[in-house]
Every structure is written in structure tokens, then in C-alpha cells.
Design an enzyme around this catalytic site. Structure first.
Site, PDB file in Angstrom:
ATOM      1  N   ASN A 159       7.060   6.112  49.002  1.00  0.00           N
ATOM      2  CA  ASN A 159       7.370   6.239  50.434  1.00  0.00           C
ATOM      3  C   ASN A 159       8.849   6.017  50.752  1.00  0.00           C
ATOM      4  O   ASN A 159       9.381   6.620  51.675  1.00  0.00           O
ATOM      5  CB  ASN A 159       6.446   5.354  51.282  1.00  0.00           C
ATOM      6  CG  ASN A 159       6.560   3.896  50.943  1.00  0.00           C
ATOM      7  OD1 ASN A 159       7.065   3.523  49.893  1.00  0.00           O
ATOM      8  ND2 ASN A 159       6.075   3.049  51.837  1.00  0.00           N
ATOM      9  N   LYS A 182      10.272   2.498  36.771  1.00  0.00           N
ATOM     10  CA  LYS A 182       9.186   3.488  36.710  1.00  0.00           C
ATOM     11  C   LYS A 182       8.973   3.990  38.133  1.00  0.00           C
ATOM     12  O   LYS A 182       8.290   3.346  38.938  1.00  0.00           O
ATOM     13  CB  LYS A 182       7.919   2.811  36.171  1.00  0.00           C
ATOM     14  CG  LYS A 182       6.933   3.707  35.499  1.00  0.00           C
ATOM     15  CD  LYS A 182       6.397   4.835  36.346  1.00  0.00           C
ATOM     16  CE  LYS A 182       5.335   4.431  37.331  1.00  0.00           C
ATOM     17  NZ  LYS A 182       4.965   5.527  38.263  1.00  0.00           N
ATOM     18  N   PRO A 183       9.585   5.140  38.477  1.00  0.00           N
ATOM     19  CA  PRO A 183       9.408   5.633  39.849  1.00  0.00           C
ATOM     20  C   PRO A 183       8.019   6.233  40.042  1.00  0.00           C
ATOM     21  O   PRO A 183       7.342   6.567  39.063  1.00  0.00           O
ATOM     22  CB  PRO A 183      10.484   6.721  39.974  1.00  0.00           C
ATOM     23  CG  PRO A 183      10.722   7.194  38.582  1.00  0.00           C
ATOM     24  CD  PRO A 183      10.422   6.029  37.664  1.00  0.00           C
ATOM     25  N   GLY A 240       3.943  -1.586  45.864  1.00  0.00           N
ATOM     26  CA  GLY A 240       2.865  -0.602  45.885  1.00  0.00           C
ATOM     27  C   GLY A 240       1.621  -1.199  46.514  1.00  0.00           C
ATOM     28  O   GLY A 240       1.701  -2.164  47.283  1.00  0.00           O
ATOM     29  N   GLU A 262       5.343  -6.838  46.090  1.00  0.00           N
ATOM     30  CA  GLU A 262       5.518  -6.371  47.479  1.00  0.00           C
ATOM     31  C   GLU A 262       4.398  -5.375  47.729  1.00  0.00           C
ATOM     32  O   GLU A 262       4.462  -4.222  47.301  1.00  0.00           O
ATOM     33  CB  GLU A 262       6.878  -5.681  47.636  1.00  0.00           C
ATOM     34  CG  GLU A 262       8.074  -6.567  47.339  1.00  0.00           C
ATOM     35  CD  GLU A 262       8.300  -7.626  48.405  1.00  0.00           C
ATOM     36  OE1 GLU A 262       7.644  -7.594  49.461  1.00  0.00           O
ATOM     37  OE2 GLU A 262       9.114  -8.518  48.147  1.00  0.00           O
ATOM     38  N   LEU A 263       3.343  -5.823  48.408  1.00  0.00           N
ATOM     39  CA  LEU A 263       2.118  -5.015  48.458  1.00  0.00           C
ATOM     40  C   LEU A 263       1.867  -4.445  49.854  1.00  0.00           C
ATOM     41  O   LEU A 263       2.782  -4.308  50.644  1.00  0.00           O
ATOM     42  CB  LEU A 263       0.959  -5.869  47.943  1.00  0.00           C
ATOM     43  CG  LEU A 263       1.235  -6.533  46.579  1.00  0.00           C
ATOM     44  CD1 LEU A 263       0.071  -7.391  46.141  1.00  0.00           C
ATOM     45  CD2 LEU A 263       1.564  -5.497  45.510  1.00  0.00           C
ATOM     46  N   CYS A 296       5.063   0.244  54.657  1.00  0.00           N
ATOM     47  CA  CYS A 296       4.234  -0.956  54.537  1.00  0.00           C
ATOM     48  C   CYS A 296       4.391  -1.862  55.748  1.00  0.00           C
ATOM     49  O   CYS A 296       3.525  -2.667  56.037  1.00  0.00           O
ATOM     50  CB  CYS A 296       4.606  -1.700  53.265  1.00  0.00           C
ATOM     51  SG  CYS A 296       6.367  -1.934  53.124  1.00  0.00           S
ATOM     52  N   GLU A 393      -4.947  -0.307  55.600  1.00  0.00           N
ATOM     53  CA  GLU A 393      -3.638   0.278  55.865  1.00  0.00           C
ATOM     54  C   GLU A 393      -3.836   1.762  56.202  1.00  0.00           C
ATOM     55  O   GLU A 393      -4.547   2.459  55.477  1.00  0.00           O
ATOM     56  CB  GLU A 393      -2.845   0.147  54.562  1.00  0.00           C
ATOM     57  CG  GLU A 393      -1.408  -0.031  54.777  1.00  0.00           C
ATOM     58  CD  GLU A 393      -0.673  -0.274  53.463  1.00  0.00           C
ATOM     59  OE1 GLU A 393      -1.263  -0.198  52.382  1.00  0.00           O
ATOM     60  OE2 GLU A 393       0.520  -0.546  53.557  1.00  0.00           O
TER      61      GLU A 393
END
Ligand code: NAD
Length: 488
Positions: A159, A182-183, A240, A262-263, A296, A393
């Protein structure tokens, strides 16, 4: 290989291992699509086990050479990365818009935001704290320093293809750690383009090969499992979804890795009876519609005092209905596509279920037929409690509005979530603002303000939104071990 004439033909599509843009050792590739059209933009090298192990080998060597480099030198290198990335704003904005879908103006904003992490951590690199004290017993001295944790695996989402990575890479390099990035497989091109920025700057600063590697792959689960089982890796930083975050934390246990998670989020937006409605509407628009709601920190649940609910809702619906869906490269577009058809279907299912349960569609409510993954900008009111759209979400241009009677009830509804990343509160009185800042439960609270992300501030959540902080003076600590030295 670049397939779209909209992209520069020489845009890198191979793995970036250290200082060279190399093709993968495997012939495997995967396709990157433009979510606004479904067109295949490029095929990108699909890293396998040999590649990510090569990246870790290189990181180990780089670690030896990078950790002793002076903090001043590291800082100067990070400043150069800021300048070079900023100089190439238009290149990055275009690539990001094509692979992720966000309107060009927002992509430019992300480049500025993403570059700022290099500048911020250039400034922090020279301020890594330590302390010295005489033991209270008088029997010696205590010296406390910080050392780099070691090689870092950074796994990032689609995102914000640039900023979610720079806010990991910059503090890691500032602290003295090598990084393997790792994108997301949906948006690897932005990161591979960043390899060009590294190549340019690292060359000037004589940076060791392997300090940063960028390894796109469709085998994310295998990659993380294999690298995390290697005791040479010392940290995983992940942005993610919450389920993947949980899995990574479980995997990190074996080698006791440092982790930053970071979720997901499900941010509430509370409008008190005495809120400045002009400000609250601008705030709600920003908090919901930025990045098409694929953020997020996006406000998914708006709670508004019943005394101002009619006016607020009428005005917000009018503004949201005015959003212009389209291709992000078209400067009149204000709403880009949803990243994938799967996500589009997920959003449609959430809306359909809410409507079936009795919610009212104030505007939008449906997918947009035709090419690309578009969903109408949507406002739902009177959503029955317990609906998935209130608890999960949304990650799209859909918002719910629920009324409350008095701030206490509004805050109770807002806090009724397992997530705790961001929350917003609007009130014009000192008491209202104080009540909201004290009682809203989240890692980040915006009071009469919706733009909360700032490289100088600690970004992160509580509860099922994860742990660890990125940015601020806290961000670099995530990449440092504490070392205590006793002397007599
Ligand atoms: P995702 O969890 O599916 O994927 C994120 C990254 O993890 C991708 O690179 C993906 O390839 C990789 N991945 C997927 N499965 C993996 C596995 N088993 N092992 C290792 N890596 C794996 O999430 P997404 O759909 O790409 O991104 C959206 C999510 O990210 C949302 O939940 C959003 O809230 C969250 N997000 C959080 C923040 C934050 O700072 N808290 C910021 C942006 C996005």
C-alpha cells in the site's frame, strides 16, 4: 523485463543484491500488473532459496565492514540518499502510481514522506545514546553503549511501496545493520528502482557490497521461514496483516530474533457535539480517503454525536461522492483502484453483508464495472452492531457512520476493537480534547488532526496492531542492542 510503454524501458527488474542489479540466478519471473487496467506492466525476477541465502551471506560480510563506520559518515550517506531520492521524485511517483494505483499527487507525497526517513535518521545516526555512571557502591564505573543488532529482514506491504521500506532501511543503516528487503509481490518495481538510488549513493560512499539487498519473490513464506531459521539473521521487521505478523512472531522464537510488527488497524474517528465541523469533515476526508482507504491508519468507523450527525453526514457524503475514480496517471483522478480483484471482492462482500443486515447506503455501495479493480466511494449509515465491516479492516474507500449520545458513549464504541493502531478525536473544547486523548486507546491519537504520520514521531500500535515503533527517536532503538561495560 519491462512490458508497458508507460514505464522507462531500463527500469530494473532483476534482483538487487548488494551493489549490482543482477538478474535472478533462477529464470523464474512473476508478473506485475497495473491495478487500474489489469495490464501486465513488467515481469520481475522471482528470488529463490539460493538468492536469499546469497543476500544473507553478503549481509554478513557487509555487517563487519559497516558497523565500525563512524556515525558521522553513516549520517552523511543517509543524507545523500535523501537528496538522491528527492531528486528522482517524478520517476518514483510514476512507477508507484502504475503498480499500486494511487493518484500521482499522492505518489509524489509518498516520495517526500519516504525520503524524509533518510533525512530523519541521518540526524539520529549521530545521536545514538549511551551513559556513564559511577556505581552507587563506589566500586566501579558503568558504561552503557549501543551496538547494531545485526542483519535485518524487512518485509513490506504494497500500500505504501516506498515509505514502508525506507522507514525500516533508514534506521537500520543508521544503527549500523545490513538489510534484506522483501517487497510485496504486487509492487516490487518501486523498491527495485530504489536500488538505483542505492547504487548511485553507495558508490560515492564506498559502502560494502550486500549492505542492502532487494529480493522480490512469490515465495514469501518459504523465504522468511528459511532466513529466520538461520541464526545469522538477528531481526525481522514486518509491516503487513495481523495473521502474517503472528506467524512471523512464532517463527522468530526459535532463534530469539528481535521483531517489530506494524500490523493491521481499524481506526475510529470520533466527532464530539462541540467539534468544529469544517475541521472534522476535512479530517474525516483525509483519514478515510488518503490512499483510497488502503492505509493501516484509515478511519473505518466514524462515530458522531447525534446532535450534529445530520449535518456532518450530509456534508461528508457530498464530499465522498465527489471523488473521481480513474487511472492515477490522469491528474483529474482522486481515487485509484483497489490493489487486486481479491481485495475488491473482499470489500464488496463486507458492504453486501452490512446492507443485507440492515445498513443504509448513503452513497456508493458497489464495484465499478469495466477494466481495473474499482470500488465506488461509499458511506454506510445505521450499520447493525457486530457486523464484520465494523470489526475488520476495510482497506478501501468505504466508511461507516454511527451516532452516539455523549462523548463517553462515543469513546466506548471507538475502543470496541481488537486493533489499536490509530484513533482520531474532534472536539473544540479543552475538556473534550483532553477526554479524547486520555480515553481513546491506540498507539497514535490525532486530536483535531488527521495527518498523524510523521518521520519525527513514533509510528506503531498496541493490541492486535502489533508492537515496536518506526520513526521518532524511538525508531532507531529497534535496531540496537544495549551493551553494558563494567570497569573498576
Ligand atoms: P500481507 O500481510 O499479506 O503482506 C505483507 C507482506 O508480507 C508482503 O510483502 C507479503 O508478500 C509478505 N508475506 C505474506 N505472507 C507471508 C508469510 N507467510 N511469511 C512472510 N511474509 C509474508 O499484507 P498486505 O495485504 O500486503 O498489506 C496490507 C496489510 O498491511 C494491512 O493489514 C495493513 O493494515 C497493514 N499495514 C500496516 C501498516 C502499519 O504500519 N501498521 C502500514 C501499512 C500496512
Amino acid at each position: 523485463m519491462i512490458l508497458s510503454p508507460l514505464l522507462p524501458p531500463d527500469l530494473p527488474t532483476g534482483l538487487w543484491l548488494g551493489t549490482s542489479n543482477r538478474a535472478a540466478t533462477t529464470d523464474s519471473t512473476f508478473e506485475v500488473e497495473d491495478p487500474a487496467t489489469g495490464e501486465v506492466l513488467a515481469t520481475v525476477a522471482d528470488a529463490d532459496s539460493a538468492d536469499w541465502n546469497a543476500a544473507l551471506d553478503a549481509a554478513m560480510t557487509a555487517q563487519q565492514q559497516w558497523a565500525p563506520v563512524t556515525s558521522r559518515r553513516r549520517s552523511e550517506m543517509l543524507s545523500a540518499l535523501f537528496s538522491e531520492l528527492t531528486r528522482r521524485t517524478e520517476d518514483f511517483a510514476r512507477v508507484m502510481t502504475l503498480e499500486m494505483g494511487k493518484p500521482l499527487a499522492e505518489a509524489r507525497g509518498e516520495v517526500a514522506y519516504g525520503a524524509e526517513y533518510f533525512r530523519w535518521f541521518a540526524e539520529e545516526a549521530v545521536r545514538i545514546p549511551g551513559r556513564y555512571a559511577t556505581a552507587p557502591s563506589g566500586l566501579g564505573q558503568l558504561t552503557v553503549t549501543r551496538t547494531p543488532v545485526g542483519p535485518v529482514l524487512a518485509i513490506t506491504p504494497w500500500n505504501f511501496p516506498l515509505a514502508m521500506a525506507t522507514r525500516k532501511i533508514a534506521p537500520a543503516l543508521a544503527a549500523g545493520c545490513p538489510v534484506i528487503v522483501k517487497p510485496a509481490a504486487e509492487t516490487p518495481l518501486t523498491m527495485l528502482l530504489l536500488g538505483e538510488v542505492f547504487a548511485e549513493v553507495f558508490g560515492r560512499f564506498n559502502v560494502p557490497e550486500g549492505l542492502v539487498s532487494i529480493i522480490p519473490t512469490t515465495h514469501a513464506a518459504e523465504l522468511s521461514a528459511e532466513l529466520m531459521s538461520d541464526p545469522r539473521l538477528r531481526k525481522v521487521t514486518f509491516t503487513g496483516s495481523t495473521p502474517v505478523g503472528r506467524q512471523l512472531v512464532r517463527q522468530s522464537a526459535e532463534n530469539l530474533l528481535h521483531t517489530s510488527m506494524e500490523l493491521g488497524g481499524n481506526a475510529p474517528f470520533v466527532v464530539a457535539a462541540d467539534a468544529d465541523l469544517d475541521l472534522a469533515i476535512e479530517g474525516a476526508i483525509f483519514a478515510k480517503m488518503r490512499n483510497g482507504g488502503e492505509a493501516c491508519t484509515a478511519a473505518n468507523r466514524i462515530y458522531v454525536d447525534q446532535s450534529v450527525a445530520n449535518e456532518f453526514t450530509t456534508r461528508l457524503v457530498e464530499r465522498i461522492a465527489g471523488y473521481q475514480p480513474g487511472h492515477g496517471l490522469d491528474e483529474t483522478t482522486t481515487l485509484g483502484p483497489i490493489i487486486t480483484e481479491r481485495q475488491l471482492d473482499r470489500i464488496a462482500a463486507l458492504v453486501d453483508a452490512a446492507v443485507e443486515a440492515g445498513a443504509t447506503v448513503a452513497t456508493g455501495g458497489h464495484k465499478i464495472e469495466g477494466a481495473g479493480n474499482f470500488f465506488q466511494p461509499t458511506v454506510l449509515t445505521e450499520v447493525p452492531a457486530g457486523q464484520d465491516i465494523l470489526t475488520q479492516e476495510i482497506f478501501g474507500p468505504v466508511v461507516t457512520i454511527t451516532t452516539f449520545d455523549g462523548l463517553e458513549e462515543g469513546v466506548t464504541l471507538a475502543n470496541d476493537t481488537e486493533f489499536g493502531l490509530a484513533a482520531y478525536g474532534f472536539s473544540s473544547s479543552t475538556q473534550g480534547a483532553a477526554y479524547l486523548s486520555t480515553h481513546l486507546q491506540a498507539g497514535m491519537i490525532g486530536i483535531n488532526r488527521a495527518a498523524i504520520s510523521d518521520p519525527a514521531a513514533p509510528f506503531g500500535g498496541i493490541g492486535q496492531s502489533g508492537f515496536g515503533r518506526e520513526g521518532g527517536i524511538e525508531g532507531i532503538e529497534e535496531y540496537l542492542d544495549v551493551k553494558y561495560i563494567a570497569t573498576s
